[in-house]
Design a protein around this motif. Sequence first.
Motif, PDB file in Angstrom:
ATOM      1  N   GLY A   1       0.800  -1.232   0.000  1.00 19.51           N
ATOM      2  CA  GLY A   1       0.000   0.000   0.000  1.00 19.51           C
ATOM      3  C   GLY A   1       0.826   1.271   0.000  1.00 19.51           C
ATOM      4  O   GLY A   1       0.369   2.294   0.491  1.00 19.51           O
ATOM      5  N   TYR A   2       2.032   1.227  -0.550  1.00 20.67           N
ATOM      6  CA  TYR A   2       2.907   2.401  -0.651  1.00 20.67           C
ATOM      7  C   TYR A   2       3.111   3.101   0.696  1.00 20.67           C
ATOM      8  O   TYR A   2       2.862   4.297   0.837  1.00 20.67           O
ATOM      9  CB  TYR A   2       2.361   3.399  -1.684  1.00 20.67           C
ATOM     10  CG  TYR A   2       2.243   2.827  -3.070  1.00 20.67           C
ATOM     11  CD1 TYR A   2       3.340   2.789  -3.923  1.00 20.67           C
ATOM     12  CD2 TYR A   2       1.030   2.317  -3.536  1.00 20.67           C
ATOM     13  CE1 TYR A   2       3.239   2.255  -5.202  1.00 20.67           C
ATOM     14  CE2 TYR A   2       0.916   1.780  -4.820  1.00 20.67           C
ATOM     15  CZ  TYR A   2       2.025   1.755  -5.640  1.00 20.67           C
ATOM     16  OH  TYR A   2       1.926   1.231  -6.900  1.00 20.67           O
ATOM     17  N   PRO A   3       3.550   2.374   1.723  1.00 18.30           N
ATOM     18  CA  PRO A   3       3.713   3.003   3.043  1.00 18.30           C
ATOM     19  C   PRO A   3       4.907   3.955   3.079  1.00 18.30           C
ATOM     20  O   PRO A   3       5.815   3.868   2.255  1.00 18.30           O
ATOM     21  CB  PRO A   3       3.964   1.804   3.960  1.00 18.30           C
ATOM     22  CG  PRO A   3       4.651   0.815   3.086  1.00 18.30           C
ATOM     23  CD  PRO A   3       3.998   0.975   1.735  1.00 18.30           C
ATOM     24  N   LYS A   4       4.912   4.849   4.056  1.00 22.45           N
ATOM     25  CA  LYS A   4       6.066   5.731   4.262  1.00 22.45           C
ATOM     26  C   LYS A   4       7.131   5.045   5.111  1.00 22.45           C
ATOM     27  O   LYS A   4       8.310   5.332   4.991  1.00 22.45           O
ATOM     28  CB  LYS A   4       5.626   7.028   4.926  1.00 22.45           C
ATOM     29  CG  LYS A   4       4.784   7.874   4.017  1.00 22.45           C
ATOM     30  CD  LYS A   4       4.540   9.236   4.611  1.00 22.45           C
ATOM     31  CE  LYS A   4       3.667  10.009   3.649  1.00 22.45           C
ATOM     32  NZ  LYS A   4       3.976  11.392   3.593  1.00 22.45           N
ATOM     33  N   TYR A   5       6.687   4.135   5.980  1.00 20.21           N
ATOM     34  CA  TYR A   5       7.586   3.390   6.865  1.00 20.21           C
ATOM     35  C   TYR A   5       7.120   1.943   6.935  1.00 20.21           C
ATOM     36  O   TYR A   5       5.958   1.653   6.645  1.00 20.21           O
ATOM     37  CB  TYR A   5       7.567   3.973   8.288  1.00 20.21           C
ATOM     38  CG  TYR A   5       8.046   5.391   8.365  1.00 20.21           C
ATOM     39  CD1 TYR A   5       9.400   5.673   8.560  1.00 20.21           C
ATOM     40  CD2 TYR A   5       7.155   6.450   8.243  1.00 20.21           C
ATOM     41  CE1 TYR A   5       9.839   6.983   8.611  1.00 20.21           C
ATOM     42  CE2 TYR A   5       7.596   7.761   8.296  1.00 20.21           C
ATOM     43  CZ  TYR A   5       8.942   8.018   8.483  1.00 20.21           C
ATOM     44  OH  TYR A   5       9.381   9.307   8.531  1.00 20.21           O
TER      45      TYR A   5
ATOM     46  N   PRO B   1       3.115  -2.239   7.198  1.00 20.42           N
ATOM     47  CA  PRO B   1       3.141  -0.896   6.610  1.00 20.42           C
ATOM     48  C   PRO B   1       2.666   0.150   7.620  1.00 20.42           C
ATOM     49  O   PRO B   1       1.710  -0.079   8.354  1.00 20.42           O
ATOM     50  CB  PRO B   1       2.178  -1.010   5.427  1.00 20.42           C
ATOM     51  CG  PRO B   1       1.340  -2.202   5.691  1.00 20.42           C
ATOM     52  CD  PRO B   1       2.074  -3.089   6.642  1.00 20.42           C
ATOM     53  N   LEU B   2       3.370   1.276   7.637  1.00 20.20           N
ATOM     54  CA  LEU B   2       3.031   2.367   8.560  1.00 20.20           C
ATOM     55  C   LEU B   2       2.941   3.689   7.803  1.00 20.20           C
ATOM     56  O   LEU B   2       3.760   3.955   6.922  1.00 20.20           O
ATOM     57  CB  LEU B   2       4.097   2.493   9.652  1.00 20.20           C
ATOM     58  CG  LEU B   2       4.339   1.263  10.527  1.00 20.20           C
ATOM     59  CD1 LEU B   2       5.601   1.445  11.355  1.00 20.20           C
ATOM     60  CD2 LEU B   2       3.141   1.020  11.424  1.00 20.20           C
ATOM     61  N   LYS B   3       1.992   4.529   8.180  1.00 18.54           N
ATOM     62  CA  LYS B   3       1.857   5.848   7.553  1.00 18.54           C
ATOM     63  C   LYS B   3       2.786   6.875   8.195  1.00 18.54           C
ATOM     64  O   LYS B   3       3.170   7.853   7.580  1.00 18.54           O
ATOM     65  CB  LYS B   3       0.417   6.324   7.634  1.00 18.54           C
ATOM     66  CG  LYS B   3      -0.507   5.495   6.796  1.00 18.54           C
ATOM     67  CD  LYS B   3      -1.923   5.980   6.873  1.00 18.54           C
ATOM     68  CE  LYS B   3      -2.769   5.057   6.002  1.00 18.54           C
ATOM     69  NZ  LYS B   3      -4.145   5.400   5.960  1.00 18.54           N
ATOM     70  N   LYS B   4       3.130   6.627   9.469  1.00 18.31           N
ATOM     71  CA  LYS B   4       4.039   7.548  10.156  1.00 18.31           C
ATOM     72  C   LYS B   4       4.914   6.766  11.124  1.00 18.31           C
ATOM     73  O   LYS B   4       4.621   5.620  11.476  1.00 18.31           O
ATOM     74  CB  LYS B   4       3.272   8.641  10.879  1.00 18.31           C
ATOM     75  CG  LYS B   4       2.291   8.143  11.911  1.00 18.31           C
ATOM     76  CD  LYS B   4       1.506   9.291  12.510  1.00 18.31           C
ATOM     77  CE  LYS B   4       0.535   8.746  13.551  1.00 18.31           C
ATOM     78  NZ  LYS B   4      -0.193   9.799  14.207  1.00 18.31           N
ATOM     79  N   LYS B   5       5.983   7.396  11.562  1.00 17.77           N
ATOM     80  CA  LYS B   5       6.904   6.777  12.512  1.00 17.77           C
ATOM     81  C   LYS B   5       6.201   6.517  13.828  1.00 17.77           C
ATOM     82  O   LYS B   5       5.321   7.261  14.229  1.00 17.77           O
ATOM     83  CB  LYS B   5       8.081   7.728  12.773  1.00 17.77           C
ATOM     84  CG  LYS B   5       9.365   7.249  12.244  1.00 17.77           C
ATOM     85  CD  LYS B   5      10.467   8.218  12.619  1.00 17.77           C
ATOM     86  CE  LYS B   5      11.754   7.607  12.169  1.00 17.77           C
ATOM     87  NZ  LYS B   5      12.885   8.452  12.465  1.00 17.77           N
ATOM     88  N   THR B   6       6.620   5.459  14.480  1.00 15.48           N
ATOM     89  CA  THR B   6       6.048   5.136  15.781  1.00 15.48           C
ATOM     90  C   THR B   6       7.162   5.108  16.825  1.00 15.48           C
ATOM     91  O   THR B   6       8.299   4.775  16.508  1.00 15.48           O
ATOM     92  CB  THR B   6       5.312   3.781  15.741  1.00 15.48           C
ATOM     93  OG1 THR B   6       4.899   3.441  17.061  1.00 15.48           O
ATOM     94  CG2 THR B   6       6.176   2.677  15.211  1.00 15.48           C
TER      95      THR B   6
ATOM     96  N   CYS C   1      11.019   1.266  13.299  1.00 13.96           N
ATOM     97  CA  CYS C   1      10.485   1.290  11.940  1.00 13.96           C
ATOM     98  C   CYS C   1      11.522   1.917  11.016  1.00 13.96           C
ATOM     99  O   CYS C   1      12.439   2.593  11.464  1.00 13.96           O
ATOM    100  CB  CYS C   1       9.143   2.009  11.862  1.00 13.96           C
ATOM    101  SG  CYS C   1       9.165   3.714  12.368  1.00 13.96           S
TER     102      CYS C   1
END
Length: 123
Positions: A36-40, A56-61, A66
């Motif tokens: 899904g084209y994640p940023k992270y 897949p992650l949309k933002k850093k956690t 990550c």
Amino acid sequence: MFNMNFDFNIGNTKRPSVRITQRCFSFNKNAIELLGYPKYIAIGLDIENKKIAFKPLKKKTLFEPCYPFAHNNITSFVSVSASAVRKLVIELMSEKPQRNGVSFALELDEESNYGVIDLKIKK
């Protein structure tokens, strides 16, 4: 009729795959799309079953390590170093990666939405 054994797996495939090398995890374009084209991404390891999950992650956690997953819609591959995880993965692999690495099919676990590879099954 005579017995024929045709191999239809020659050439490039569109199957999502991850290549593991001594230097990185390399995701092909179809794997990037499957995730899904994640940023992270976060990388999980099931040592007992020899499987890797890519979350897949949309933002850093702040709660789990990550890694940046830099891509755009025309990127043909993404490389992620993740050296600590990669070293453990290489220890679990039956075939150690040589110069070009070892390629594995990436499957989507629909329940968790993680991309999963089985280190026991090469592409």
